[in-house]
Design a protein around this motif. Sequence first.
Motif, PDB file in Angstrom:
ATOM      1  N   SER B  12       0.841  -1.193   0.000  1.00  0.00           N
ATOM      2  CA  SER B  12       0.000   0.000   0.000  1.00  0.00           C
ATOM      3  C   SER B  12       0.877   1.244   0.000  1.00  0.00           C
ATOM      4  O   SER B  12       1.775   1.366   0.835  1.00  0.00           O
ATOM      5  N   TYR B  39      -4.998  -6.452 -13.900  1.00  0.00           N
ATOM      6  CA  TYR B  39      -6.146  -6.009 -13.125  1.00  0.00           C
ATOM      7  C   TYR B  39      -7.004  -7.223 -12.805  1.00  0.00           C
ATOM      8  O   TYR B  39      -6.994  -8.219 -13.536  1.00  0.00           O
ATOM      9  N   SER B  79       2.660   7.462  -8.076  1.00  0.00           N
ATOM     10  CA  SER B  79       1.639   6.407  -8.144  1.00  0.00           C
ATOM     11  C   SER B  79       0.237   6.994  -8.160  1.00  0.00           C
ATOM     12  O   SER B  79      -0.070   7.950  -7.420  1.00  0.00           O
ATOM     13  N   PRO B  81      -4.134   6.029  -8.258  1.00  0.00           N
ATOM     14  CA  PRO B  81      -5.089   4.966  -7.912  1.00  0.00           C
ATOM     15  C   PRO B  81      -5.304   3.969  -9.049  1.00  0.00           C
ATOM     16  O   PRO B  81      -5.526   2.781  -8.795  1.00  0.00           O
ATOM     17  N   SER B  84      -3.379   0.687  -9.186  1.00  0.00           N
ATOM     18  CA  SER B  84      -3.727  -0.420  -8.278  1.00  0.00           C
ATOM     19  C   SER B  84      -4.046  -1.663  -9.103  1.00  0.00           C
ATOM     20  O   SER B  84      -4.986  -1.680  -9.906  1.00  0.00           O
ATOM     21  N   LYS B 109       0.446  -7.526  -5.213  1.00  0.00           N
ATOM     22  CA  LYS B 109      -0.736  -6.672  -5.307  1.00  0.00           C
ATOM     23  C   LYS B 109      -0.392  -5.284  -4.792  1.00  0.00           C
ATOM     24  O   LYS B 109       0.083  -5.136  -3.663  1.00  0.00           O
ATOM     25  N   GLN B 111      -1.715  -1.481  -3.928  1.00  0.00           N
ATOM     26  CA  GLN B 111      -2.869  -0.620  -3.643  1.00  0.00           C
ATOM     27  C   GLN B 111      -2.379   0.810  -3.486  1.00  0.00           C
ATOM     28  O   GLN B 111      -1.516   1.074  -2.639  1.00  0.00           O
ATOM     29  N   VAL B 112      -2.882   1.710  -4.312  1.00  0.00           N
ATOM     30  CA  VAL B 112      -2.524   3.123  -4.212  1.00  0.00           C
ATOM     31  C   VAL B 112      -3.694   3.837  -3.542  1.00  0.00           C
ATOM     32  O   VAL B 112      -4.814   3.856  -4.062  1.00  0.00           O
TER      33      VAL B 112
END
Lengths: 111, 114
Positions: B12, B39, B79, B81, B84, B109, B111-112
């Motif tokens: 994250s 994705y 980065s 979103p 992500s 994985k 996550q932004v």
Amino acid sequence: EPEVTQTPSHQVTQMGQEVILRCVPISNHLYFYWYRQILGQKVEFLVSFYNNEISEKSEIFDDQFSVERPDGSNFTLKIRSTKLEDSAMYFCASRSAEKLFFGSGTQLSVL
Amino acid sequence: QKEVEQNSGPLSVPEGAIASLNCTYSDRGSQSFFWYRQYSGKSPELIMSIYSNGDKEDGRFTAQLNKASQYVSLLIRDSQPSDSATYLCAVNMGNSGGYQKVTFGTGTKLQVIP
């Protein structure tokens, strides 16, 4: 932009049945691949195909699997007698230079 | 067994920060290295390839390769979103050179957070 096309997008079958997954690679590409991805797991190599023959295959690609390029455009993956553990997303890819281009996949569900 | 290893995450990062993704591989003879973005529910999409030691930049993405350490990384600057996704490290491990078999890691994985 040219793309790899896969059909069907979803396939549901009964255990023990044969399935054929179809792919149309990008037209001027010469190398073709099948990969699979079980839900939540990594993308796994199955087989590569060049000049109408298999160039490399993984341990997963056993006698139940076969590939074929029946004409100038289609590339197929056949599973002769499906098992529950064959349930996965199957991706076809074709290669230009070093780059793999993936189709959108066929989600195979074996019941 | 020739392998490609990645930390599964999730990683994250806040929006605007640099995301750093890492990968190690076992086959010392590997010559070609790739980063794919996937994705959820979609197919892998190539974002970077690298073949020589050092850095390779493409827009907000920088791939880094160190063959002596058998290590590949991907940096994503600023980065967003929309970045992500799961990032897959892939290595050509063909048995006779060329690109006959590309092996993927499990993916990290990202996550932004806006």
